[in-house]
Design a protein around this motif. Structure first.
Motif, PDB file in Angstrom:
ATOM      1  N   LEU A  79      60.976  11.070 -29.611  1.00  0.00           N
ATOM      2  CA  LEU A  79      61.002   9.696 -29.114  1.00  0.00           C
ATOM      3  C   LEU A  79      60.746   8.675 -30.214  1.00  0.00           C
ATOM      4  CD1 LEU A  79      59.195  10.113 -25.680  1.00  0.00           C
ATOM      5  CD2 LEU A  79      61.634  10.249 -26.202  1.00  0.00           C
ATOM      6  N   ALA A  80      60.152   9.102 -31.318  1.00  0.00           N
ATOM      7  CA  ALA A  80      59.953   8.184 -32.440  1.00  0.00           C
ATOM      8  C   ALA A  80      61.290   7.756 -33.042  1.00  0.00           C
ATOM      9  CB  ALA A  80      59.071   8.830 -33.502  1.00  0.00           C
ATOM     10  N   ARG A  81      62.316   8.580 -32.868  1.00  0.00           N
ATOM     11  CA  ARG A  81      63.647   8.221 -33.370  1.00  0.00           C
ATOM     12  C   ARG A  81      64.197   7.010 -32.604  1.00  0.00           C
ATOM     13  NH1 ARG A  81      65.738  14.451 -32.776  1.00  0.00           N
ATOM     14  NH2 ARG A  81      64.002  15.401 -33.954  1.00  0.00           N
ATOM     15  N   ASP A  82      63.938   6.962 -31.292  1.00  0.00           N
ATOM     16  CA  ASP A  82      64.362   5.810 -30.497  1.00  0.00           C
ATOM     17  C   ASP A  82      63.647   4.546 -30.958  1.00  0.00           C
ATOM     18  OD1 ASP A  82      65.968   7.467 -29.019  1.00  0.00           O
ATOM     19  OD2 ASP A  82      64.707   7.472 -27.228  1.00  0.00           O
ATOM     20  N   HIS A  83      62.370   4.681 -31.297  1.00  0.00           N
ATOM     21  CA  HIS A  83      61.628   3.521 -31.778  1.00  0.00           C
ATOM     22  C   HIS A  83      62.223   3.002 -33.083  1.00  0.00           C
ATOM     23  CE1 HIS A  83      58.432   3.346 -28.822  1.00  0.00           C
ATOM     24  NE2 HIS A  83      58.307   4.655 -28.888  1.00  0.00           N
ATOM     25  N   TRP A  84      62.583   3.910 -33.974  1.00  0.00           N
ATOM     26  CA  TRP A  84      63.199   3.485 -35.234  1.00  0.00           C
ATOM     27  C   TRP A  84      64.512   2.755 -34.964  1.00  0.00           C
ATOM     28  CZ3 TRP A  84      67.984   4.807 -37.288  1.00  0.00           C
ATOM     29  CH2 TRP A  84      68.218   4.337 -38.594  1.00  0.00           C
ATOM     30  N   ALA A  85      65.331   3.299 -34.051  1.00  0.00           N
ATOM     31  CA  ALA A  85      66.610   2.668 -33.738  1.00  0.00           C
ATOM     32  C   ALA A  85      66.402   1.295 -33.108  1.00  0.00           C
ATOM     33  CB  ALA A  85      67.424   3.564 -32.809  1.00  0.00           C
ATOM     34  N   THR A  86      65.351   1.154 -32.315  1.00  0.00           N
ATOM     35  CA  THR A  86      65.037  -0.159 -31.736  1.00  0.00           C
ATOM     36  C   THR A  86      64.633  -1.133 -32.828  1.00  0.00           C
ATOM     37  OG1 THR A  86      64.323   0.875 -29.664  1.00  0.00           O
ATOM     38  CG2 THR A  86      63.587  -1.381 -30.079  1.00  0.00           C
ATOM     39  N   GLU A  87      63.803  -0.679 -33.754  1.00  0.00           N
ATOM     40  CA  GLU A  87      63.429  -1.539 -34.875  1.00  0.00           C
ATOM     41  C   GLU A  87      64.666  -2.007 -35.637  1.00  0.00           C
ATOM     42  OE1 GLU A  87      59.059   0.480 -35.932  1.00  0.00           O
ATOM     43  OE2 GLU A  87      60.674   0.479 -37.418  1.00  0.00           O
ATOM     44  N   GLU A  88      65.601  -1.106 -35.845  1.00  0.00           N
ATOM     45  CA  GLU A  88      66.820  -1.470 -36.570  1.00  0.00           C
ATOM     46  C   GLU A  88      67.618  -2.523 -35.812  1.00  0.00           C
ATOM     47  OE1 GLU A  88      67.985  -0.160 -39.839  1.00  0.00           O
ATOM     48  OE2 GLU A  88      65.796  -0.183 -39.627  1.00  0.00           O
ATOM     49  N   ARG A  89      67.666  -2.411 -34.487  1.00  0.00           N
ATOM     50  CA  ARG A  89      68.379  -3.412 -33.684  1.00  0.00           C
ATOM     51  C   ARG A  89      67.688  -4.772 -33.814  1.00  0.00           C
ATOM     52  NH1 ARG A  89      72.880  -2.269 -30.711  1.00  0.00           N
ATOM     53  NH2 ARG A  89      73.368  -3.865 -29.154  1.00  0.00           N
ATOM     54  N   ILE A  90      66.370  -4.763 -33.825  1.00  0.00           N
ATOM     55  CA  ILE A  90      65.623  -6.018 -33.968  1.00  0.00           C
ATOM     56  C   ILE A  90      65.882  -6.641 -35.335  1.00  0.00           C
ATOM     57  CG2 ILE A  90      63.315  -7.023 -34.080  1.00  0.00           C
ATOM     58  CD1 ILE A  90      62.477  -4.841 -32.024  1.00  0.00           C
ATOM     59  N   ARG A  91      65.867  -5.811 -36.380  1.00  0.00           N
ATOM     60  CA  ARG A  91      66.151  -6.320 -37.723  1.00  0.00           C
ATOM     61  C   ARG A  91      67.543  -6.965 -37.780  1.00  0.00           C
ATOM     62  NH1 ARG A  91      62.542  -4.349 -41.586  1.00  0.00           N
ATOM     63  NH2 ARG A  91      61.316  -2.526 -40.945  1.00  0.00           N
ATOM     64  N   ALA A  92      68.504  -6.315 -37.136  1.00  0.00           N
ATOM     65  CA  ALA A  92      69.883  -6.797 -37.178  1.00  0.00           C
ATOM     66  C   ALA A  92      70.094  -8.050 -36.333  1.00  0.00           C
ATOM     67  CB  ALA A  92      70.835  -5.698 -36.710  1.00  0.00           C
ATOM     68  N   SER A  93      69.179  -8.308 -35.398  1.00  0.00           N
ATOM     69  CA  SER A  93      69.344  -9.432 -34.474  1.00  0.00           C
ATOM     70  C   SER A  93      69.104 -10.785 -35.130  1.00  0.00           C
ATOM     71  CB  SER A  93      68.367  -9.284 -33.303  1.00  0.00           C
ATOM     72  OG  SER A  93      67.028  -9.539 -33.727  1.00  0.00           O
ATOM     73  N   GLY A  94      68.414 -10.795 -36.267  1.00  0.00           N
ATOM     74  CA  GLY A  94      68.060 -12.047 -36.918  1.00  0.00           C
ATOM     75  C   GLY A  94      66.753 -12.639 -36.434  1.00  0.00           C
ATOM     76  N   LEU A  95      66.128 -12.026 -35.429  1.00  0.00           N
ATOM     77  CA  LEU A  95      64.836 -12.495 -34.945  1.00  0.00           C
ATOM     78  C   LEU A  95      63.748 -12.221 -35.978  1.00  0.00           C
ATOM     79  CD1 LEU A  95      65.025 -10.994 -31.345  1.00  0.00           C
ATOM     80  CD2 LEU A  95      64.977 -13.436 -31.869  1.00  0.00           C
ATOM     81  N   ARG A  96      62.770 -13.128 -36.083  1.00  0.00           N
ATOM     82  CA  ARG A  96      61.556 -12.765 -36.805  1.00  0.00           C
ATOM     83  C   ARG A  96      60.853 -11.684 -36.001  1.00  0.00           C
ATOM     84  NH1 ARG A  96      60.884 -18.440 -37.616  1.00  0.00           N
ATOM     85  NH2 ARG A  96      59.190 -18.490 -36.093  1.00  0.00           N
ATOM     86  N   PHE A  97      60.176 -10.800 -36.686  1.00  0.00           N
ATOM     87  CA  PHE A  97      59.615  -9.662 -35.962  1.00  0.00           C
ATOM     88  C   PHE A  97      58.294  -9.220 -36.572  1.00  0.00           C
ATOM     89  CE2 PHE A  97      62.213  -7.891 -39.361  1.00  0.00           C
ATOM     90  CZ  PHE A  97      61.349  -6.956 -39.924  1.00  0.00           C
ATOM     91  N   THR A  98      57.543  -8.491 -35.753  1.00  0.00           N
ATOM     92  CA  THR A  98      56.394  -7.718 -36.203  1.00  0.00           C
ATOM     93  C   THR A  98      56.431  -6.403 -35.436  1.00  0.00           C
ATOM     94  OG1 THR A  98      55.091  -9.741 -36.469  1.00  0.00           O
ATOM     95  CG2 THR A  98      53.885  -7.640 -36.468  1.00  0.00           C
ATOM     96  N   PHE A  99      56.263  -5.303 -36.149  1.00  0.00           N
ATOM     97  CA  PHE A  99      56.253  -3.991 -35.510  1.00  0.00           C
ATOM     98  C   PHE A  99      54.831  -3.439 -35.501  1.00  0.00           C
ATOM     99  CE2 PHE A  99      60.746  -3.577 -37.435  1.00  0.00           C
ATOM    100  CZ  PHE A  99      61.296  -4.237 -36.361  1.00  0.00           C
ATOM    101  N   LEU A 100      54.379  -3.042 -34.332  1.00  0.00           N
ATOM    102  CA  LEU A 100      53.074  -2.392 -34.183  1.00  0.00           C
ATOM    103  C   LEU A 100      53.335  -0.914 -33.941  1.00  0.00           C
ATOM    104  CD1 LEU A 100      51.323  -4.965 -31.801  1.00  0.00           C
ATOM    105  CD2 LEU A 100      51.439  -4.986 -34.312  1.00  0.00           C
TER     106      LEU A 100
END
Length: 289
Positions: free
Chosen positions: A113-134
């Protein structure tokens, strides 16, 4: 202060975070699937939306500058729902997305399931949104639930170590980040407890605190699949359960971080203290993993 949107407020983690924000007088919008289950808090409005319903999410997030995205419940389509939510947040004009991810998230993580989290992080990075990952380690609160009715904590973790983190610590960090998101823009915070423990040591701590004799049995991977077959769970879920332990064995849950004390200004909570709290999960019952 601009409106903060909080998801997952009907759950253990999201609810804790919402209560901390309300206690600090922060105006927030709770985005939930079932408004009837939303906590009743001061300074709160409630919006209904499910992660997979992009249009409902967009409407729910309009006008919110900062959003807490608690990861969705485990399911085969969780990543698709996450991507839908991220796209909707960008369309709604959200400025900053704080995502509750997982420790060591990577495309080849042992814990599936950590792989899904990584893929979600990548989608957030690509979205242009400012982000923070916990990136949370395993929840210390739930370790007792991994103990069987027979008092045995079993799994193929070998002598690997886990730096389990208290949900209260995660909540304190999240509330601090949400109140000052600019200070954490682009940051990835690894959230751990103060100790790196083997499961044998975890069993000893649970025994000491509860007075119940708990032991650890280091299963083989084959034994782990066999011992969980009776639950009738789908293959993807059993793979996730077993890989929780094999990730520990691989050293992927090890490594104490300083993020909790650095952000909260107090030490991270040891497992024994988590278990002594009145609302600690019972050590009795079937293990979920």
């Amino acid at each position: 202060m601009s409106v903060i949107a909080v998801t997952g407020a009907t759950g253990r983690l999201g609810g804790r975070i919402a209560r901390r924000l309300a206690g600090a007088g922060v105006e927030q919008r709770l985005v939930v699937r079932d408004p009837d289950r939303a906590p009743r808090l001061d300074g709160v409005t409630v919006a209904r939306a499910e992660y997979g319903d992009g249009e409902a999410v967009r409407r729910a997030l309009e006008g919110a500058a900062t959003v807490l995205m608690v990861s969705a419940s485990e399911s085969p389509d969780r990543l698709a729902r996450h991507r839908s939510f991220v796209d909707a947040a960008a369309a709604a004009g959200v400025e900053h997305l704080v995502y509750v991810s997982f420790y060591g998230a990577a495309p080849a993580s042992t814990f599936t399931l950590a792989r899904d989290h990584w893929a979600t992080e990548e989608r957030i990075r690509a979205s242009g949104l400012r982000f923070t990952f916990l990136r949370d380690n395993l929840y210390a609160d739930f370790l007792p639930l991994m103990v069987g009715d027979d008092g045995v904590l079993r799994g193929p973790a070998g002598q690997g170590r886990v730096c389990a983190v208290a949900q209260d610590d995660i909540s304190d960090v999240a509330a601090a980040v949400l109140r000052a998101p600019g200070e954490h823009a682009g940051a990835t915070h690894d959230l751990t407890g103060p100790q790196a423990l083997t499961l044998e040591e975890v069993a000893a701590v649970i025994s000491e605190v509860t007075g119940r004799r708990i032991t650890y049995h280091p299963e083989t991977v084959r034994e782990a699949y066999a011992s969980r077959a009776s639950y009738g769970a789908p293959d993807w879920q059993v793979d996730a359960w077993v890989s929780t332990y094999t990730a520990i064995a691989a050293g992927e849950m090890d490594g104490v971080s300083t993020a909790v004390p650095r952000i909260t200004g107090r030490p991270a909570t040891p497992l024994a203290d988590v278990l002594r709290r009145p609302d600690a999960s019972s050590s009795r019952g079937k293990p979920p993993a």
